[in-house]
Design an enzyme around this catalytic site. Structure first.
Site, PDB file in Angstrom:
ATOM      1  N   GLU A  43       0.836  -1.206   0.000  1.00 52.53           N
ATOM      2  CA  GLU A  43       0.000   0.000   0.000  1.00 52.53           C
ATOM      3  C   GLU A  43       0.871   1.257   0.000  1.00 52.53           C
ATOM      4  O   GLU A  43       0.590   2.222  -0.733  1.00 52.53           O
ATOM      5  CB  GLU A  43      -0.904  -0.018   1.225  1.00 52.53           C
ATOM      6  CG  GLU A  43      -1.804   1.200   1.366  1.00 52.53           C
ATOM      7  CD  GLU A  43      -2.458   1.267   2.731  1.00 52.53           C
ATOM      8  OE1 GLU A  43      -2.851   2.384   3.121  1.00 52.53           O
ATOM      9  OE2 GLU A  43      -2.551   0.236   3.400  1.00 52.53           O
ATOM     10  N   ASP A  68       0.778   3.788  -3.147  1.00 54.77           N
ATOM     11  CA  ASP A  68       0.359   5.169  -2.911  1.00 54.77           C
ATOM     12  C   ASP A  68       1.304   6.140  -3.622  1.00 54.77           C
ATOM     13  O   ASP A  68       0.866   7.092  -4.277  1.00 54.77           O
ATOM     14  CB  ASP A  68       0.328   5.437  -1.411  1.00 54.77           C
ATOM     15  CG  ASP A  68       0.051   6.899  -1.081  1.00 54.77           C
ATOM     16  OD1 ASP A  68      -1.018   7.401  -1.449  1.00 54.77           O
ATOM     17  OD2 ASP A  68       0.919   7.538  -0.465  1.00 54.77           O
ATOM     18  N   ASN A 104      -7.350   1.026   0.365  1.00 57.26           N
ATOM     19  CA  ASN A 104      -6.005   0.573   0.715  1.00 57.26           C
ATOM     20  C   ASN A 104      -5.581  -0.587  -0.174  1.00 57.26           C
ATOM     21  O   ASN A 104      -4.431  -0.675  -0.618  1.00 57.26           O
ATOM     22  CB  ASN A 104      -5.953   0.136   2.181  1.00 57.26           C
ATOM     23  CG  ASN A 104      -6.122   1.302   3.141  1.00 57.26           C
ATOM     24  OD1 ASN A 104      -6.053   2.455   2.748  1.00 57.26           O
ATOM     25  ND2 ASN A 104      -6.356   0.990   4.397  1.00 57.26           N
ATOM     26  N   GLU A 149      -4.484   0.614  -3.604  1.00 58.83           N
ATOM     27  CA  GLU A 149      -3.106   1.115  -3.593  1.00 58.83           C
ATOM     28  C   GLU A 149      -2.111  -0.039  -3.539  1.00 58.83           C
ATOM     29  O   GLU A 149      -1.085  -0.025  -4.227  1.00 58.83           O
ATOM     30  CB  GLU A 149      -2.899   2.050  -2.406  1.00 58.83           C
ATOM     31  CG  GLU A 149      -3.590   3.392  -2.554  1.00 58.83           C
ATOM     32  CD  GLU A 149      -3.352   4.312  -1.377  1.00 58.83           C
ATOM     33  OE1 GLU A 149      -3.382   5.548  -1.581  1.00 58.83           O
ATOM     34  OE2 GLU A 149      -3.121   3.813  -0.250  1.00 58.83           O
TER      35      GLU A 149
END
Length: 246
Positions: free
Chosen positions: A65, A69, A135, A138
């Site tokens: 994640e 991101d 989440n 990502e």
């Protein structure tokens, strides 16, 4: 002496069929056949599930994640930079924030069916909070990057996430004062209304604010922006939609 062979064979076929089904599911989401299945299984494993199904050390999607991101933000920033050559840094930062904020990513994750693949502890209904699917999205981006490289990850973000599910025209032309409209409606109904900043997330030199709007002490919507004012506006916009006020 050959007794155990059939059970072993059956177990093998179950494992093979499970992997084949998972490969098809991931390929349907990302548009290509995955190579490293472990990365994708990890991307879709929420912390609660890992804790529920393992003792001692466990792996979750949190590291993926983190990676995803950064990559997602970079690809979106590049796209906006090229799409709006005459806009300033503040405009680009604001639009990027609206695209990659948690609420937006949650919605996109559901639209591409990622919520059906995420492994989460279902024994605790409170665990499936609003950020689980975003989440996982990502983390999926991070998995694609490690499995396929930057160019294919960039293609996935633009062709599977951004262009089909983000209306840039709407994002850049929305100027209505949603907060005033919602306040006026609440007052006309003799209802108490308040906006509260419930989260601040620092990203480099910017701060992302999360605002929640309450009507008669009941939370009805959440909005995210790069200022308290903008976060309130986005929360109000979502509130108007939730209440079906045109």
């Amino acid at each position: 002496m050959f007794g155990p062979i059939k059970p072993v064979r059956r177990a093998y076929h179950r494992l093979f069929n499970r992997d084949r089904t998972f490969v098809r599911a991931i390929a349907g989401v990302i548009g290509s056949t995955p190579d490293n299945l472990r990365l994708y299984r990890l991307a879709l494993t929420h912390t609660s599930f890992a804790r529920q199904n393992a003792s001692g050390k466990h792996e979750t999607n949190e590291r993926l994640e983190f990676l995803g991101d950064a990559i997602l933000g970079s690809v979106v920033a590049e796209h906006l930079f090229n799409k709006f050559p005459y806009e300033d840094e503040g405009f680009l930062t604001e639009i990027r924030s609206r695209i990659v904020n948690r609420e937006s990513l949650n919605q996109i994750a559901v639209k591409i069916g990622l919520n059906l693949l995420v492994k989460v502890d279902t024994t605790n209904h409170g665990t499936r909070h609003r950020s689980v699917n975003g989440n996982a999205l990502e983390a999926l981006v991070g998995a694609i990057y490690l499995d396929k490289g930057y160019d294919k990850t960039r293609h996935f973000i633009l062709s599977k996430l951004l262009k089909p599910h983000i209306d840039l025209h709407s994002l850049t032309t929305t100027t209505s004062n949603f907060k005033s409209k919602l306040i006026e409606w609440a007052q006309s109904q003799n209802l108490d209304i308040r906006f509260e900043i419930i989260k601040r997330k620092h990203q480099g030199n910017t701060t992302e604010f999360t605002s929640e709007v309450y009507i008669d002490n009941k939370a009805i919507a959440v909005g995210v922006g790069l200022s308290k004012k903008k976060a309130d506006q986005f929360a109000a916009e979502k509130g108007l939609t939730a209440l079906k006020i045109s």
